[in-house]
Write an enzyme that holds these catalytic residues in place. Structure first.
Site, PDB file in Angstrom:
ATOM      1  N   ARG A  82       0.870  -1.187  -0.151  1.00 48.66           N
ATOM      2  CA  ARG A  82      -0.136  -0.003  -0.001  1.00 48.66           C
ATOM      3  C   ARG A  82       0.811   1.123   0.070  1.00 48.66           C
ATOM      4  O   ARG A  82       1.991   1.254   0.596  1.00 48.66           O
ATOM      5  CB  ARG A  82      -0.920  -0.024   1.241  1.00 48.66           C
ATOM      6  CG  ARG A  82      -2.068  -0.970   1.163  1.00 48.66           C
ATOM      7  CD  ARG A  82      -2.909  -1.166   2.438  1.00 48.66           C
ATOM      8  NE  ARG A  82      -3.719  -2.231   2.462  1.00 48.66           N
ATOM      9  CZ  ARG A  82      -4.942  -2.133   1.935  1.00 48.66           C
ATOM     10  NH1 ARG A  82      -5.527  -0.885   1.740  1.00 48.66           N
ATOM     11  NH2 ARG A  82      -5.789  -3.235   1.910  1.00 48.66           N
ATOM     12  N   THR A 139      -1.122  -3.792   7.267  1.00 50.47           N
ATOM     13  CA  THR A 139      -1.934  -4.371   6.278  1.00 50.47           C
ATOM     14  C   THR A 139      -3.377  -3.673   6.365  1.00 50.47           C
ATOM     15  O   THR A 139      -3.643  -3.670   7.923  1.00 50.47           O
ATOM     16  CB  THR A 139      -1.695  -5.648   5.718  1.00 50.47           C
ATOM     17  OG1 THR A 139      -2.601  -5.968   4.816  1.00 50.47           O
ATOM     18  CG2 THR A 139      -2.253  -6.520   6.955  1.00 50.47           C
ATOM     19  N   ALA A 140      -4.168  -3.842   5.568  1.00 51.33           N
ATOM     20  CA  ALA A 140      -5.645  -3.502   5.720  1.00 51.33           C
ATOM     21  C   ALA A 140      -6.483  -4.631   4.922  1.00 51.33           C
ATOM     22  O   ALA A 140      -7.714  -4.543   4.612  1.00 51.33           O
ATOM     23  CB  ALA A 140      -6.249  -2.216   5.365  1.00 51.33           C
ATOM     24  N   SER A 141      -5.685  -5.742   4.720  1.00 48.07           N
ATOM     25  CA  SER A 141      -6.204  -6.852   3.997  1.00 48.07           C
ATOM     26  C   SER A 141      -7.080  -6.523   2.588  1.00 48.07           C
ATOM     27  O   SER A 141      -6.501  -5.915   1.875  1.00 48.07           O
ATOM     28  CB  SER A 141      -7.197  -7.576   5.046  1.00 48.07           C
ATOM     29  OG  SER A 141      -7.877  -8.741   4.403  1.00 48.07           O
ATOM     30  N   HIS A 142      -8.467  -6.714   2.552  1.00 49.03           N
ATOM     31  CA  HIS A 142      -9.169  -6.694   1.460  1.00 49.03           C
ATOM     32  C   HIS A 142      -9.927  -5.153   1.227  1.00 49.03           C
ATOM     33  O   HIS A 142     -10.492  -4.888   0.307  1.00 49.03           O
ATOM     34  CB  HIS A 142     -10.424  -7.634   1.545  1.00 49.03           C
ATOM     35  CG  HIS A 142     -11.450  -7.548   2.585  1.00 49.03           C
ATOM     36  ND1 HIS A 142     -10.972  -7.931   3.947  1.00 49.03           N
ATOM     37  CD2 HIS A 142     -12.490  -6.768   2.870  1.00 49.03           C
ATOM     38  CE1 HIS A 142     -11.903  -7.436   4.757  1.00 49.03           C
ATOM     39  NE2 HIS A 142     -12.859  -7.069   4.110  1.00 49.03           N
TER      40      HIS A 142
END
Length: 289
Positions: free
Chosen positions: A116, A166-169
């Site tokens: 990201r 992270t923020a995954s999906h």
């Protein structure tokens, strides 16, 4: 025909018709010119730090189950950044306090991130937050969530905690933090305790999370302080090693080491400044799409 385009013909010349008198209220109303007026608050100094209840709420709303999630990049004009560098700094420090409360000694935490855009902006803040409370920090760089957990339980590993940025999906302008120990991922009560500690640290430091400039400035100062402390420790170690070879060599080693880490400090700050500028540039580009 319209009166403005109608002409009356006489025997000798063309005579314009008499001006019609319009007396309606709409016609007498002045024209409204659109004008952008800058709010007076734009010229005022930053507001005072928020109250303790506001700080606690700002951190509490970052909890998303057993993870931390927030908006780290303003893509649209309606986006409000909730996961700032300073909040990431204090959350990382809160994780160290949480580990100590579980009896973990000689804390060493590995930190990785996904691709990201906001990752390089939050990574230095998390690393500095860990080191600010006495933990050793390992910058893994680009990684995956399973790898960050396996890095703890792998044979011969000296890491007893890890953080994955992270923020995954979730959408690209979001980011977050996932925490691991040798027992696995943290639970909801653990995340709530970490955020509560982070809010208390933020309140004690009087950092206004809503002010982007002061928020980033605080983290930059903390990063600089961490490097300065490390530089001083290296200088002392160099002095001890070189002391047996004479005072002149000892002082020369101290000066050379200080110079090296002074250069490192400037490089780190320049890199962080580039990250902030790139972050702002990409945010503007996203708004123009």
């Amino acid at each position: 025909m319209h009166a403005a385009a109608q002409w009356q013909r006489s025997q000798h010349a063309l005579v314009a018709p008499k001006r019609q008198c319009v007396t309606s209220a709409a016609a007498r109303a002045p024209r409204c010119r659109s004008r952008v007026i800058t709010a007076v608050t734009a010229y005022l100094p930053p507001a005072a730090p928020p109250a303790a209840a506001d700080v606690a709420h700002a951190f509490k709303r970052l909890q998303n189950g057993s993870d931390v999630r927030g908006v780290a990049l303003a893509v649209n004009s309606s986006d409000t950044i909730t996961l700032t560098p300073a909040s990431a700094f204090f959350i990382a420090a809160g994780f160290v306090d949480w580990l100590r409360s579980r009896g973990v000694a000689d804390i060493k935490v590995a930190v990785g991130c996904d691709p990201r855009v906001s990752g390089p902006l939050l990574m230095p803040a998390v690393l500095a937050g860990l080191q600010s409370v006495g933990a050793a920090a390992v910058d893994v760089g680009l990684s995956t969530t399973p790898a960050m957990f396996y890095g703890i339980i792998a044979p011969g590993s000296s890491v007893n905690g890890s953080i994955m940025l992270t923020a995954s999906h979730m959408p690209m302008h979001n980011n977050g933090l996932k925490f691991f120990t040798a027992e696995g991922g943290l639970g909801k009560p653990d995340i709530a305790a970490i955020l509560e500690t982070a809010a208390a640290k933020c309140e004690a430091a009087a950092v206004p999370l809503g002010d982007a400039i002061l928020d980033a400035a605080y983290v930059l100062q903390q990063v600089h302080d961490v490097h300065t402390a490390f530089r001083d420790a290296v200088c002392e170690a160099a002095a001890v090693v070189m002391s047996s070879r004479g005072t002149g060599l000892c002082e020369a080693a101290r000066q050379q080491t200080s110079l090296s880490y002074a250069v490192l400090d400037s490089i780190v700050l320049r890199q962080l400044d580039k990250v902030v500028q790139e972050h702002s540039r990409q945010a503007v580009q996203m708004q123009q799409l």
